[in-house]
Design a protein around this motif. Structure first.
Motif, PDB file in Angstrom:
ATOM      1  N   PHE A  30      28.518  61.415  48.314  1.00 54.89           N
ATOM      2  CA  PHE A  30      29.833  61.537  47.684  1.00 54.89           C
ATOM      3  C   PHE A  30      30.963  60.877  48.467  1.00 54.89           C
ATOM      4  O   PHE A  30      32.066  60.758  47.968  1.00 54.89           O
ATOM      5  N   ALA A  31      30.715  60.476  49.717  1.00 54.33           N
ATOM      6  CA  ALA A  31      31.772  59.792  50.473  1.00 54.33           C
ATOM      7  C   ALA A  31      31.510  58.284  50.481  1.00 54.33           C
ATOM      8  O   ALA A  31      31.854  57.579  51.422  1.00 54.33           O
ATOM      9  N   LYS A  32      30.872  57.811  49.429  1.00 51.58           N
ATOM     10  CA  LYS A  32      30.514  56.388  49.329  1.00 51.58           C
ATOM     11  C   LYS A  32      30.831  55.848  47.949  1.00 51.58           C
ATOM     12  O   LYS A  32      30.824  56.600  46.976  1.00 51.58           O
ATOM     13  N   CYS A  33      31.082  54.546  47.920  1.00 51.14           N
ATOM     14  CA  CYS A  33      31.335  53.896  46.631  1.00 51.14           C
ATOM     15  C   CYS A  33      30.097  53.115  46.216  1.00 51.14           C
ATOM     16  O   CYS A  33      29.399  52.549  47.059  1.00 51.14           O
ATOM     17  N   SER A  34      29.861  53.082  44.924  1.00 51.95           N
ATOM     18  CA  SER A  34      28.735  52.285  44.419  1.00 51.95           C
ATOM     19  C   SER A  34      29.235  51.250  43.425  1.00 51.95           C
ATOM     20  O   SER A  34      30.305  51.417  42.810  1.00 51.95           O
ATOM     21  N   PHE A  35      28.465  50.180  43.275  1.00 50.36           N
ATOM     22  CA  PHE A  35      28.773  49.147  42.298  1.00 50.36           C
ATOM     23  C   PHE A  35      27.455  48.732  41.663  1.00 50.36           C
ATOM     24  O   PHE A  35      26.421  48.692  42.337  1.00 50.36           O
ATOM     25  N   ILE A  36      27.480  48.474  40.371  1.00 55.49           N
ATOM     26  CA  ILE A  36      26.240  48.138  39.658  1.00 55.49           C
ATOM     27  C   ILE A  36      26.257  46.682  39.210  1.00 55.49           C
ATOM     28  O   ILE A  36      27.237  46.223  38.607  1.00 55.49           O
ATOM     29  N   VAL A  37      25.173  45.986  39.527  1.00 55.78           N
ATOM     30  CA  VAL A  37      25.015  44.595  39.078  1.00 55.78           C
ATOM     31  C   VAL A  37      23.743  44.513  38.239  1.00 55.78           C
ATOM     32  O   VAL A  37      22.682  44.976  38.662  1.00 55.78           O
ATOM     33  N   THR A  38      23.869  43.945  37.045  1.00 57.62           N
ATOM     34  CA  THR A  38      22.673  43.693  36.227  1.00 57.62           C
ATOM     35  C   THR A  38      22.756  42.255  35.718  1.00 57.62           C
ATOM     36  O   THR A  38      23.846  41.732  35.497  1.00 57.62           O
ATOM     37  N   THR A  39      21.595  41.631  35.564  1.00 53.11           N
ATOM     38  CA  THR A  39      21.579  40.293  34.966  1.00 53.11           C
ATOM     39  C   THR A  39      20.504  40.262  33.889  1.00 53.11           C
ATOM     40  O   THR A  39      19.471  40.938  33.988  1.00 53.11           O
ATOM     41  N   ASP A  46      31.281  32.328  35.530  1.00 56.55           N
ATOM     42  CA  ASP A  46      31.424  33.773  35.783  1.00 56.55           C
ATOM     43  C   ASP A  46      32.266  34.066  37.021  1.00 56.55           C
ATOM     44  O   ASP A  46      32.440  35.225  37.400  1.00 56.55           O
ATOM     45  N   GLN A  47      32.804  32.999  37.656  1.00 57.31           N
ATOM     46  CA  GLN A  47      33.457  33.164  38.941  1.00 57.31           C
ATOM     47  C   GLN A  47      34.638  34.158  38.895  1.00 57.31           C
ATOM     48  O   GLN A  47      34.825  34.949  39.809  1.00 57.31           O
ATOM     49  N   LYS A  48      35.377  34.111  37.773  1.00 52.28           N
ATOM     50  CA  LYS A  48      36.537  35.010  37.647  1.00 52.28           C
ATOM     51  C   LYS A  48      36.094  36.479  37.643  1.00 52.28           C
ATOM     52  O   LYS A  48      36.681  37.325  38.309  1.00 52.28           O
ATOM     53  N   ARG A  49      35.028  36.745  36.884  1.00 52.83           N
ATOM     54  CA  ARG A  49      34.519  38.122  36.791  1.00 52.83           C
ATOM     55  C   ARG A  49      33.927  38.565  38.126  1.00 52.83           C
ATOM     56  O   ARG A  49      34.037  39.723  38.523  1.00 52.83           O
ATOM     57  N   ILE A  50      33.295  37.627  38.837  1.00 55.18           N
ATOM     58  CA  ILE A  50      32.707  37.948  40.144  1.00 55.18           C
ATOM     59  C   ILE A  50      33.811  38.311  41.138  1.00 55.18           C
ATOM     60  O   ILE A  50      33.729  39.292  41.870  1.00 55.18           O
ATOM     61  N   LYS A  51      34.882  37.524  41.093  1.00 54.33           N
ATOM     62  CA  LYS A  51      36.014  37.765  42.002  1.00 54.33           C
ATOM     63  C   LYS A  51      36.658  39.134  41.709  1.00 54.33           C
ATOM     64  O   LYS A  51      36.977  39.897  42.622  1.00 54.33           O
ATOM     65  N   LYS A  52      36.794  39.427  40.411  1.00 48.30           N
ATOM     66  CA  LYS A  52      37.392  40.707  39.994  1.00 48.30           C
ATOM     67  C   LYS A  52      36.516  41.884  40.466  1.00 48.30           C
ATOM     68  O   LYS A  52      37.016  42.887  40.973  1.00 48.30           O
ATOM     69  N   ALA A  53      35.193  41.709  40.309  1.00 49.82           N
ATOM     70  CA  ALA A  53      34.253  42.760  40.726  1.00 49.82           C
ATOM     71  C   ALA A  53      34.354  42.989  42.234  1.00 49.82           C
ATOM     72  O   ALA A  53      34.409  44.128  42.703  1.00 49.82           O
ATOM     73  N   ALA A  54      34.406  41.879  42.981  1.00 53.92           N
ATOM     74  CA  ALA A  54      34.476  41.970  44.447  1.00 53.92           C
ATOM     75  C   ALA A  54      35.749  42.692  44.891  1.00 53.92           C
ATOM     76  O   ALA A  54      35.718  43.547  45.777  1.00 53.92           O
ATOM     77  N   THR A  55      36.872  42.345  44.248  1.00 54.63           N
ATOM     78  CA  THR A  55      38.151  42.963  44.619  1.00 54.63           C
ATOM     79  C   THR A  55      38.125  44.465  44.327  1.00 54.63           C
ATOM     80  O   THR A  55      38.571  45.282  45.138  1.00 54.63           O
ATOM     81  N   LYS A  56      37.554  44.804  43.169  1.00 51.71           N
ATOM     82  CA  LYS A  56      37.481  46.208  42.767  1.00 51.71           C
ATOM     83  C   LYS A  56      36.650  47.027  43.766  1.00 51.71           C
ATOM     84  O   LYS A  56      37.057  48.108  44.203  1.00 51.71           O
ATOM     85  N   PHE A  57      35.501  46.477  44.112  1.00 51.59           N
ATOM     86  CA  PHE A  57      34.597  47.200  45.014  1.00 51.59           C
ATOM     87  C   PHE A  57      35.193  47.297  46.419  1.00 51.59           C
ATOM     88  O   PHE A  57      35.198  48.364  47.036  1.00 51.59           O
ATOM     89  N   PHE A  58      35.736  46.180  46.901  1.00 45.20           N
ATOM     90  CA  PHE A  58      36.329  46.146  48.242  1.00 45.20           C
ATOM     91  C   PHE A  58      37.482  47.161  48.334  1.00 45.20           C
ATOM     92  O   PHE A  58      37.566  47.946  49.280  1.00 45.20           O
ATOM     93  N   THR A  59      38.340  47.151  47.317  1.00 37.87           N
ATOM     94  CA  THR A  59      39.506  48.042  47.329  1.00 37.87           C
ATOM     95  C   THR A  59      39.078  49.512  47.275  1.00 37.87           C
ATOM     96  O   THR A  59      39.636  50.361  47.978  1.00 37.87           O
ATOM     97  N   ALA A  60      38.068  49.799  46.444  1.00 38.29           N
ATOM     98  CA  ALA A  60      37.598  51.189  46.320  1.00 38.29           C
ATOM     99  C   ALA A  60      37.106  51.715  47.662  1.00 38.29           C
ATOM    100  O   ALA A  60      37.375  52.873  48.027  1.00 38.29           O
ATOM    101  N   ILE A  61      36.422  50.843  48.415  1.00 39.26           N
ATOM    102  CA  ILE A  61      35.900  51.283  49.726  1.00 39.26           C
ATOM    103  C   ILE A  61      37.051  51.389  50.729  1.00 39.26           C
ATOM    104  O   ILE A  61      37.212  52.394  51.421  1.00 39.26           O
ATOM    105  N   GLU A  62      37.874  50.326  50.767  1.00 40.87           N
ATOM    106  CA  GLU A  62      38.971  50.305  51.746  1.00 40.87           C
ATOM    107  C   GLU A  62      39.933  51.470  51.545  1.00 40.87           C
ATOM    108  O   GLU A  62      40.369  52.102  52.501  1.00 40.87           O
ATOM    109  N   LYS A  63      40.243  51.766  50.303  1.00 41.60           N
ATOM    110  CA  LYS A  63      41.226  52.834  50.022  1.00 41.60           C
ATOM    111  C   LYS A  63      40.565  54.197  49.810  1.00 41.60           C
ATOM    112  O   LYS A  63      41.226  55.133  49.351  1.00 41.60           O
ATOM    113  N   GLN A  64      39.266  54.268  50.088  1.00 39.35           N
ATOM    114  CA  GLN A  64      38.528  55.529  49.967  1.00 39.35           C
ATOM    115  C   GLN A  64      38.762  56.211  48.616  1.00 39.35           C
ATOM    116  O   GLN A  64      39.173  57.368  48.543  1.00 39.35           O
ATOM    117  N   HIS A  65      38.470  55.467  47.560  1.00 34.22           N
ATOM    118  CA  HIS A  65      38.689  56.014  46.215  1.00 34.22           C
ATOM    119  C   HIS A  65      37.848  57.256  45.920  1.00 34.22           C
ATOM    120  O   HIS A  65      38.136  57.976  44.979  1.00 34.22           O
TER     121      HIS A  65
END
Ligand SMILES: Cc1cc2nc3c(=O)[nH]c(=O)nc-3n(C[C@H](O)[C@H](O)[C@H](O)COP(=O)(O)O)c2cc1C
Length: 255
Positions: free
Chosen positions: A112-121, A165-184
């Motif tokens: 519960f003190a961790k963030c997860s992100f899901i990638v599917t292709t 897909d670069q725009k979506r990849i960048k958005k995903a990276a920012t979302k995940f990075f921010t969630a971890i950095e800001k302890q969402h």
């Protein structure tokens, strides 16, 4: 930050390269140490359905393999990317095996003190279904779900062209990075808080005091009615009260 990428793919293909692209974008935002772990490289046996992990604890599981190594890596990570190709509208067999083997964590949430992100292709369809499979599991294990990225990628040999897909990849990276950095994970959703309340009530019933789940919840202080979540949260009192009421309603409906 330490990022573990758990790959259900069998080869260094679309799923790996998509996850790698997210990591590369995250590295532009700050210090990121990734570890790519292909589940196929680990000895991970099927769940036998014996329920020993629920009743006697995961250490008593008759399947002796590498599961605990993987769990230790999850525990050390700040964030985990669960990445799977779509196989017949769902996650790969390796990923489903991991989900089944970690079923005990749904009773005794630990991440519960961790963030997860899901990638599917996928080639054309099934991203949503596979994402939902992983979403339900990671939610039940206690992760803060930071987001998901599902890409449709043509079948190619070697690295795929991810330019479109670069725009979506960048958005995903920012979302995940921010969630971890800001302890969402300190601002859980209303549903997370309500589910905590449901589990808290279910696991505080002295009728079940001989069970492992009861002891886990009591010994860790999660059974204390003043506890709103596994960790101290930054949610408003209004949200916490709403979660408590919602928890009672859910318990009434399902008991
Ligand atoms: C066994 C198998 C089942 C698949 N099932 C689907 C499917 O149901 N729908 C789909 O659009 N693509 C399907 N695909 C295509 C893969 O999802 C797609 O090529 C994916 O990006 C492969 O990822 P990888 O290169 O990381 O292995 C399947 C591929 C395999 C090998």
């Amino acid at each position: 930050m330490n990022i573990l990428i758990l790959l259900g793919a069998r080869k260094r293909g679309n799923t790996h390269y998509t996850s790698l692209a997210i990591i590369q974008e995250m590295q532009k935002l700050g210090q990121v140490s990734p570890e790519f772990l292909f589940l196929r490289d680990y000895d991970l046996k099927f769940c036998l359905g014996c329920r020993t992990c629920f009743d006697k604890g995961e250490l008593a599981c008759p399947q002796k393999d590498d599961l605990s190594l993987i769990v230790e890596k999850i525990k050390k990570a700040d964030g985990v990317i669960f990445a799977s190709p779509v196989y017949v509208s769902d996650v790969s067999g390796e990923m489903k095996t991991l989900i089944d083997r970690l079923a005990y964590v749904t009773h005794r949430p630990a991440f519960f003190a961790k963030c997860s992100f899901i990638v599917t292709t996928t080639y054309s369809a099934g991203n949503k279904h596979a994402r939902d499979t992983l979403g339900a599991a990671t939610f039940a294990w206690g992760f803060h779900h930071a987001g998901s990225l599902g890409l449709k990628i043509p079948t190619v040999k070697g690295p795929p062209d991810l330019t479109k897909d670069q725009k979506r990849i960048k958005k995903a990276a920012t979302k995940f990075f921010t969630a971890i950095e800001k302890q969402h994970f300190r601002s859980p959703s209303l549903l997370s808080l309500a589910v905590f309340k449901v589990q808290q009530r279910a696991n505080s019933d002295p009728l079940h005091k001989e069970t492992l789940d009861y002891r886990y919840w009591v010994n860790n202080g999660y059974s204390n009615p003043d506890q709103s979540f596994f960790v101290d949260v930054e949610s408003s009192w209004m949200k916490r009260i709403l979660a408590s009421v919602l928890g009672r309603v859910i318990l009434k409906i399902y008991s």
